[in-house]
Design a protein around this motif. Structure first.
Motif, PDB file in Angstrom:
ATOM      1  N   PHE A 119      -6.595  -1.943  -7.094  1.00  0.00           N
ATOM      2  CA  PHE A 119      -6.977  -0.686  -7.140  1.00  0.00           C
ATOM      3  C   PHE A 119      -7.489  -0.359  -8.547  1.00  0.00           C
ATOM      4  N   ILE A 120      -6.892  -0.739  -9.526  1.00  0.00           N
ATOM      5  CA  ILE A 120      -7.467  -0.948 -11.008  1.00  0.00           C
ATOM      6  C   ILE A 120      -8.726  -1.407 -11.075  1.00  0.00           C
ATOM      7  N   GLY A 121      -8.950  -2.377 -10.346  1.00  0.00           N
ATOM      8  CA  GLY A 121     -10.196  -3.253 -10.715  1.00  0.00           C
ATOM      9  C   GLY A 121     -11.353  -2.225  -9.923  1.00  0.00           C
ATOM     10  N   LYS A 122     -10.869  -1.730  -8.776  1.00  0.00           N
ATOM     11  CA  LYS A 122     -11.963  -1.053  -7.805  1.00  0.00           C
ATOM     12  C   LYS A 122     -12.131   0.522  -8.572  1.00  0.00           C
ATOM     13  N   PHE A 123     -11.154   1.239  -8.707  1.00  0.00           N
ATOM     14  CA  PHE A 123     -11.407   2.448  -9.349  1.00  0.00           C
ATOM     15  C   PHE A 123     -11.095   2.553 -10.966  1.00  0.00           C
ATOM     16  N   ALA A 124     -11.844   2.062 -11.647  1.00  0.00           N
ATOM     17  CA  ALA A 124     -11.409   1.737 -13.093  1.00  0.00           C
ATOM     18  C   ALA A 124     -10.487   2.795 -13.843  1.00  0.00           C
ATOM     19  N   VAL A 125     -10.799   3.884 -13.999  1.00  0.00           N
ATOM     20  CA  VAL A 125     -10.101   4.846 -14.497  1.00  0.00           C
ATOM     21  C   VAL A 125      -9.381   5.885 -13.748  1.00  0.00           C
ATOM     22  N   ASP A 126      -9.103   5.810 -12.581  1.00  0.00           N
ATOM     23  CA  ASP A 126      -8.389   6.870 -11.902  1.00  0.00           C
ATOM     24  C   ASP A 126      -7.025   6.826 -12.298  1.00  0.00           C
ATOM     25  N   TRP A 127      -6.607   7.166 -13.325  1.00  0.00           N
ATOM     26  CA  TRP A 127      -5.066   7.154 -13.609  1.00  0.00           C
ATOM     27  C   TRP A 127      -4.267   8.015 -12.721  1.00  0.00           C
ATOM     28  N   GLY A 128      -4.731   9.051 -12.549  1.00  0.00           N
ATOM     29  CA  GLY A 128      -4.081   9.920 -11.629  1.00  0.00           C
ATOM     30  C   GLY A 128      -3.510   9.527 -10.510  1.00  0.00           C
ATOM     31  N   GLN A 129      -4.621   8.896  -9.549  1.00  0.00           N
ATOM     32  CA  GLN A 129      -4.021   8.167  -8.075  1.00  0.00           C
ATOM     33  C   GLN A 129      -3.200   6.816  -8.500  1.00  0.00           C
ATOM     34  N   MET A 130      -3.449   6.219  -9.588  1.00  0.00           N
ATOM     35  CA  MET A 130      -2.659   5.027  -9.817  1.00  0.00           C
ATOM     36  C   MET A 130      -1.287   5.388 -10.137  1.00  0.00           C
ATOM     37  N   MET A 131      -1.266   6.309 -10.990  1.00  0.00           N
ATOM     38  CA  MET A 131       0.176   6.923 -11.377  1.00  0.00           C
ATOM     39  C   MET A 131       0.959   7.402 -10.128  1.00  0.00           C
ATOM     40  N   ALA A 132       0.167   8.128  -9.387  1.00  0.00           N
ATOM     41  CA  ALA A 132       0.914   8.533  -7.995  1.00  0.00           C
ATOM     42  C   ALA A 132       1.416   7.669  -7.058  1.00  0.00           C
ATOM     43  N   ALA A 133       0.587   6.305  -7.096  1.00  0.00           N
ATOM     44  CA  ALA A 133       0.985   5.242  -6.367  1.00  0.00           C
ATOM     45  C   ALA A 133       2.256   4.642  -6.896  1.00  0.00           C
ATOM     46  N   SER A 134       2.188   4.702  -8.181  1.00  0.00           N
ATOM     47  CA  SER A 134       3.221   4.271  -9.074  1.00  0.00           C
ATOM     48  C   SER A 134       4.425   4.801  -8.921  1.00  0.00           C
ATOM     49  N   VAL A 135       4.324   6.211  -8.525  1.00  0.00           N
ATOM     50  CA  VAL A 135       5.638   6.911  -8.503  1.00  0.00           C
ATOM     51  C   VAL A 135       6.245   6.683  -7.037  1.00  0.00           C
ATOM     52  N   LEU A 136       5.075   6.664  -6.243  1.00  0.00           N
ATOM     53  CA  LEU A 136       5.621   6.137  -4.842  1.00  0.00           C
ATOM     54  C   LEU A 136       6.235   4.764  -4.747  1.00  0.00           C
ATOM     55  N   ALA A 137       5.897   3.755  -5.542  1.00  0.00           N
ATOM     56  CA  ALA A 137       6.406   2.626  -5.548  1.00  0.00           C
ATOM     57  C   ALA A 137       7.976   2.500  -6.022  1.00  0.00           C
ATOM     58  N   LEU A 138       8.335   3.671  -6.864  1.00  0.00           N
ATOM     59  CA  LEU A 138       9.593   3.769  -7.524  1.00  0.00           C
ATOM     60  C   LEU A 138      10.670   4.277  -6.701  1.00  0.00           C
TER      61      LEU A 138
END
Lengths: 282, 311
Positions: A238-257
């Motif tokens: 995901f990081i590779g594909k959407f270089a700086v979409d931090w919002g989505q990445m952090m949302a996915a991370s929270v879901l992983a928690l």
């Protein structure tokens, strides 16, 4: 006078205790809080507002997009399957092995302990190319089963040491007394040892689950197809594909928690109860 | 004590009275419990390990590999990057372990006491450990980023840094980034294992010590520490080995940079295994790391045995 001073001293100690606890809690929570904060910050405010404790407007858009427009739900499910299965198998296998190392004296025991230690020492990266080749030959690349086999093997040594230390903590005379009273070893195990070892088994389950949940290197090597990816691999691509979409990445991370939190809430009981102390007393 | 040994003697004589078949079964029993673990480890780890050692004597190129004997090991002698990586590994491991252990021990001792909200606190402080490792790395890299993260600004406000710059971008300070992330992630490991050990200390011992007039420090050094010692020895040893071979965090945060300042042997192996075609050299470096870790473990076990004999 002396009583007054000791009360003041006790108050000071209590204040120190709470201050220390507060520092630990702040240190543990801060990065998680920050991740959560970013996940609810709208993209438009992320760079504009500078460093704030809370954005002027919060949104759940990042979560909605992660759930609807990405493959994260599938990654999530894959990780659950892999981690739960691995944790269950490892706990069973390591309990048996740990019991053996704790309760028996036999030739080759030192060699077995050394072998287990050895599997803890070799660098993961060293076995990645050969494992990849061997897994390919038996058709276990791109499969969750392959990951489960590898994670199980890699966690079993540490889990065995852990279980052994829990068995060592249970006085031998408890089960010997049961055996003298006419129980077989298996009965003594079931009635006396297993109930006392439940906290240890719970801790082992927790250790292995989280280890499997966050493993990245082997998953990255062995899984290529989109529908077999674990969460870690999915997030990295995901990081590779959407270089700086931090919002989505952090949302996915929270879901992983979330599963990690649930798992720990469940484990608390086993970690907290001092069953052994109770048994020795009673 | 006497009752325990007499019970053991009785149990021993009972098992000794059986026939030869029973003796054989008794001899096989421990191996039966061990066998699933041993079979798994042998097939999934030891066989590939031998393959890996075999790779270290070969040189790989795009479509073929050739036997080069000790050629790869010779090449290591003239590799300045490897020398720096060895020094970095020492700092990375020692720094992470020191803070993880003492902060983890402190936390375990705190959680062993009774206070309001203890269960909730325990759930919170153990949480970092459940966070996927590479995700912790990303989160901390983000916190150190001066554009979005708060830490550079706080460090500069405290006067620890002249400018709010990224410590990960400065070769002199970059290693602190992954170490702090690793400490954050690793404290719960020590706290959980040490707390479990603390819980297994019979409370009579503390009661007896209190009756004898021992102060808290004496109770800690005479009762707590001796009971914790085996757990401490084994967790410190295993943790050292884990940290030394732990590449994910550094790779995610700095990729070994800037200017190789956070490049450890583990990240070096990772990079050379996947970014260059020559798996032979990466395997040779891995064999070196393996040898160093085994040496460390053997020395520690010897020391522990010596220590146990003296005590």
């Amino acid at each position: 006078m002396i009583a007054g001073r000791s009360r003041a001293k006790r108050r000071l100690a209590a204040a120190g205790l709470y201050a220390a606890v507060g520092l630990y809690v702040a240190f543990a929570l801060f990065p998680l809080f920050w991740t959560f904060k970013i996940s609810v910050t709208p993209q438009s405010l992320l760079y504009g507002e500078g460093i704030t404790v809370w954005p002027s407007a919060a949104t759940l858009d990042n979560y909605a997009r992660v759930l609807r427009a990405t493959d994260f739900p599938r990654y999530f499910l894959n990780s659950v399957v892999v981690s739960v299965t691995t944790a269950a198998i490892v706990t069973l296998v390591a309990s048996a092995a740990g019991y053996s190392l704790s309760r028996f004296r036999f030739r080759g025991k030192a060699a077995v302990a050394f072998l287990l230690l050895l599997t803890q020492t070799f660098p993961l990266v060293m076995v990645i190319p050969p494992i990849y080749r061997l897994m390919g030959e038996i058709g276990l690349t791109n499969s969750l089963t392959g990951l489960i086999v590898i994670y199980t093997a890699f966690n079993v040594a540490f889990a065995t040491f852990l279980m052994q230390s829990y068995f060592d903590g249970i006085p031998k005379d408890l089960e010997e007394a049961a055996m003298i009273d006419g129980c077989t070893r298996v009965e003594a195990l079931r009635r006396v040892i297993v109930p006392l070892t439940l906290p240890g088994m719970g801790a082992t389950l927790g250790f292995v689950f989280t280890a499997a949940w966050s493993e990245l290197l082997f998953a990255l090597m062995l899984i290529n197809s989109e529908n077999q990816k674990t969460f870690a691999v999915g997030l990295l691509t995901f990081i590779g594909k959407f270089a700086v979409d931090w919002g989505q990445m952090m949302a996915a991370s929270v879901l992983a928690l979330v599963p990690a939190c649930l798992f720990f809430a469940f484990l608390q009981r086993y970690l907290v109860t001092g069953l052994t102390a109770g048994a020795v007393k009673g | 004590m006497t009752s325990l040994s007499s019970q053991m003697a009785e149990a021993a004589s009972r098992s000794g009275s059986g026939g030869r078949r029973r003796a054989l079964l008794a001899a096989l029993e421990p191996w039966a419990y061990l066998s699933p673990a041993l079979v798994l480890i042998a097939t999934v780890l030891l066989v590939p390990l031998l393959f890996g050692i075999g790779y270290s004597f070969r040189k790989f190129s795009a479509f073929r590999s050739e036997f080069v004997g000790l050629g790869q090991y010779e090449a290591m002698l003239h590799d300045p990057i490897l020398g720096q990586a060895l020094v970095n590994t020492l700092w990375w491991t020692a720094g992470s372990l020191f803070f993880q252990f003492f902060l983890g021990l402190g936390l375990a001792l705190l959680l062993d006491r009774d206070f309001v909200g203890r269960r909730l606190v325990q759930a919170i402080v153990f949480l970092p450990w459940a966070v996927p490792t590479f995700l912790s790395g990303l989160t901390w890299a983000w916190l150190f980023n001066p554009i979005i993260g708060p830490l550079p600004h706080w460090l500069s406000a405290l006067g620890l840094k002249a400018e709010p710059t990224n410590i990960l971008a400065d070769p002199a300070t970059a290693m602190w980034g992954p170490i702090i992330a690793n400490v954050w992630f690793g404290i719960p490991f020590f706290a959980i294992t040490l707390l479990a050990a603390l819980k297994s200390i019979p409370s009579e011992l503390y009661e007896a010590a209190a009756i004898d007039g021992a102060n808290p420090w004496q109770r800690f050094t005479r009762v707590t520490l001796p009971f914790l010692a085996p757990t401490i020895a084994i967790t410190v040893m295993l943790r050292t080995i884990w940290i030394a071979t732990f590449a994910d965090l550094i790779y995610v945060m700095t990729e070994g940079g800037p200017a190789g300042s956070t490049n450890t042997v583990a990240t070096y192996i990772y990079v050379s295994a996947f970014k260059s075609l020559d798996k032979g050299y990466a395997s040779a470096v891995a064999v070196l790391l393996l040898a160093l870790l085994i040496l460390y473990a053997v020395v520690l076990i010897r020391m522990r045995r010596l220590f146990a004999r003296d005590a």
